[in-house]
Scaffold this motif. Structure first.
Motif, mmCIF file in Angstrom:
data_model
loop_
_atom_site.group_PDB
_atom_site.id
_atom_site.type_symbol
_atom_site.label_atom_id
_atom_site.label_comp_id
_atom_site.label_asym_id
_atom_site.label_seq_id
_atom_site.Cartn_x
_atom_site.Cartn_y
_atom_site.Cartn_z
ATOM 1 N N TYR A 29 0.827 -1.210 0.000
ATOM 2 C CA TYR A 29 0.000 0.000 0.000
ATOM 3 C C TYR A 29 0.858 1.255 0.000
ATOM 4 N N LEU A 31 1.271 3.650 -2.247
ATOM 5 C CA LEU A 31 0.601 4.878 -2.682
ATOM 6 C C LEU A 31 -0.275 5.461 -1.584
ATOM 7 N N GLU A 32 -1.100 4.598 -0.967
ATOM 8 C CA GLU A 32 -1.998 5.072 0.079
ATOM 9 C C GLU A 32 -1.223 5.718 1.234
ATOM 10 N N ARG A 33 -0.096 5.085 1.598
ATOM 11 C CA ARG A 33 0.717 5.618 2.686
ATOM 12 C C ARG A 33 1.293 6.972 2.320
ATOM 13 N N LEU A 35 0.247 9.180 0.048
ATOM 14 C CA LEU A 35 -0.787 10.210 -0.110
ATOM 15 C C LEU A 35 -1.365 10.641 1.224
ATOM 16 N N SER A 36 -1.610 9.662 2.108
ATOM 17 C CA SER A 36 -2.181 9.977 3.416
ATOM 18 C C SER A 36 -1.222 10.828 4.246
ATOM 19 N N GLN A 52 -4.044 15.677 -6.066
ATOM 20 C CA GLN A 52 -3.004 14.667 -5.906
ATOM 21 C C GLN A 52 -2.713 13.985 -7.241
ATOM 22 N N THR A 54 -0.524 10.457 -8.993
ATOM 23 C CA THR A 54 0.119 9.186 -8.714
ATOM 24 C C THR A 54 0.693 8.588 -9.999
ATOM 25 N N GLU A 56 1.875 4.771 -10.882
ATOM 26 C CA GLU A 56 1.985 3.398 -10.407
ATOM 27 C C GLU A 56 2.868 2.580 -11.337
#
Length: 537
Positions: A29, A31-33, A35-36, A52, A54, A56
């Motif tokens: 995870y 990306l999630e980490r 961005l958050s 935002q 991204t 990938e």
């Protein structure tokens, strides 16, 4: 370094950018980490979140995150176009999320963004690289970080390459153990890393090959597999079933022969996977694929038109299209009764370019049944005596090209050896450059040889002309079968055989058509199918 908190008296928009390059990072995870954490960081600074971005599966070490189509590429393009001339902030985890191509590339990227009004903030170490910065310490800090990131990526890349090279060397040495779970769809990997057949899927692969070499088209094979609910090889729960491209992929996949290819597409000359298709059957399928590539017109008519991919316009040399008129008509009788009339219709061949109004005036509709009847009648009585010692002209021509290319490779290797011997006595940059050029030329010739060897295998796998004529005689009785499946299969097989037998078929403005086979003969007919002239060979 600069304290970020008091910099902006007027709040500027802040954009977050996140990137990962490997499947392992995706599972974690990444990306999630990123961005958050970036959003939390923006809020802690009191900045205004504006959006935002991204990327990938894109590597910053190879620079693919800055290639066209990447989110960072689009952001850079907007910056250069003056989109952020009033100022904004790009928030990332580290400098290496933007670039791992070395200090020079990273510095140039940051400076280019700065020059177009973009400040870059890294939340991992709470630093800001500003558009109006004059502090040289910031620049030196950026260069040092970029250099460390590049060195780290280069070490990882070398370790990964060495690991894969070791696996490939093991395969070349004869190892049959799986190096990954990613094997062809008809195989499975056991807990002991042995690669074994999935019997049910192997049966599907063999069915595809056998059907195809019998003349059954991709569309029909696809339809059969989907109608009986045969799971596609995609392995995805969302799969929408078999497609023609999926079947074509199976037919062209040399893994069925047991061959293995590296991630870079290099074939290792050894049987690694279980071989489930014979080389002869694979080459016959390749020969069929070579003839199918010539087919023109809608696939729904290929069973009807025996000359799909064969008949050409005499004037523009374009394909002749298959057209059928007629259909269902409805009318009302004098008594007011509504009736339906279904006409058999008439089939014609017409120049496809002329039909589309695209550069040809050959608009003659030549009756299809006339061409079919005359052509088959002429071929079915023809006989060809195959000489077992006779050579194949096409295969011989390809072999001659291969011999020339192999000779060229040998000469270039000799040149390289001579240059290296000379350099031992008097080193020269020019000589070193010449060796590099020769090595590139050898690589190109080796690629050409591989292609020629494949063409020779395909050519020698095709049936003989006498075999094709005998098959046509057998199929002739099935072309008008009342069983639709039998009839369609026979017509598809006939089309495949005719593509191998006939070298030439043309139709002119008067409907006159000529058929020619280099091994059988050449004949000319008028629009009504009457024989005009010709001769057997």
């Amino acid at each position: 370094m600069t304290d970020l908190s008091p910099i902006y008296s007027n709040i500027k928009p802040a954009y977050t950018y996140a990137r990962f390059s490997s499947a392992e990072q995706a599972k974690g995870y990444s990306l999630e980490r990123q961005l958050s954490t970036a959003r939390t960081y923006i809020e802690s600074k009191g900045w205004q979140f504006a959006g935002q971005m991204t990327d990938e599966g894109r590597s910053a070490f190879h620079g693919s995150n800055r290639d066209e189509g990447a989110a960072l590429y689009e952001f850079e393009a907007k910056a250069r176009a003056g989109h952020f001339k009033n100022g904004c902030i790009l928030v990332v985890e580290n400098i290496d999320r933007l670039s791992r191509q070395g200090p020079k590339a990273a510095a140039q990227l940051i400076w280019a963004l700065n020059e177009n009004g973009v400040d870059v903030a890294t939340y991992h170490d709470d630093q800001l690289y500003r558009a109006d910065a004059s502090d040289m310490l910031e620049i030196f800090g950026l260069i040092i970080k970029a250099s460390v990131a590049h060195d780290e990526s280069e070490k990882k890349s070398k370790r990964a390459k060495a690991s894969w090279d070791k696996k490939y060397d093991d395969i070349a040495a004869g190892s049959k153990k799986a190096i990954t779970q990613n094997v062809p769809a008809w195989l499975v990997v056991t807990p002991e890393k042995d690669i074994i057949e999935d019997k049910s899927r192997v049966a599907v692969v063999r069915e595809i090959f056998n059907s195809y070499v019998e003349g059954i088209g991709l569309h029909t094979i696809m339809k059969r597999l989907n109608e009986r609910g045969e799971p596609a090889f995609s392995g995805k729960a969302t799969s929408k079933g078999w497609s023609k491209s999926a079947i074509n992929h199976v037919l062209s996949n040399r893994s069925v022969l047991g061959e293995f290819a590296t991630q870079q597409g290099k074939h290792i000359p050894i049987v690694y996977y279980p071989q489930i298709i014979s080389l002869d059957l694979f080459n016959r399928a390749e020969a069929m694929r070579a003839t199918k590539s010539k087919t023109g017109g809608s696939s729904k008519y290929q069973g009807n038109n025996l000359f799909a991919g064969i008949a050409r316009c005499e004037h523009c040399e374009g394909p002749m299209g298959f057209v059928r008129d007629g259909g269902v008509s409805r009318y009302i009788t004098k008594s007011g009764e509504q009736k339906t009339y279904k006409s058999k219709g008439h089939a014609y061949l017409i120049c496809d370019a002329a039909r589309r109004g695209f550069g040809c005036d050959n608009k003659t509709h030549t009756p299809y049944h006339v061409i079919e009847s005359a052509t088959l009648r002429q071929l079915l009585w023809a006989t060809v005596e195959d000489d077992p010692d006779a050579s194949n002209p096409k295969a011989d021509a390809l072999q001659s090209k291969l011999d020339v290319a192999l000779h060229e490779i040998d000469l270039k290797h000799r040149q390289i050896n001579n240059i290296i011997d000379s350099m031992a006595e008097a080193p020269s940059k020019a000589m070193a450059s010449r060796v590099t050029t020769l090595e590139a030329e050898i690589e190109a010739l080796q690629s050409e040889c591989a292609g020629l060897q494949k063409e020779i295998a395909v050519e020698t796998a095709a049936p003989s002309t006498s075999d094709d004529l005998e098959e046509l005689r057998v199929l002739a009785e099935l072309l008008s079968s009342e069983d639709e499946d039998v009839r369609r299969a026979a017509r598809l097989k006939t089309n495949a055989a005719l593509k191998r037998v006939l070298d030439h078929m043309t139709i002119d403005r008067n409907g006159k058509f000529v058929i020619m086979s280099m091994d059988v003969g050449v004949w000319e007919f008028d629009r009504a199918g009457n024989y005009l002239n010709g001769q057997g060979l």
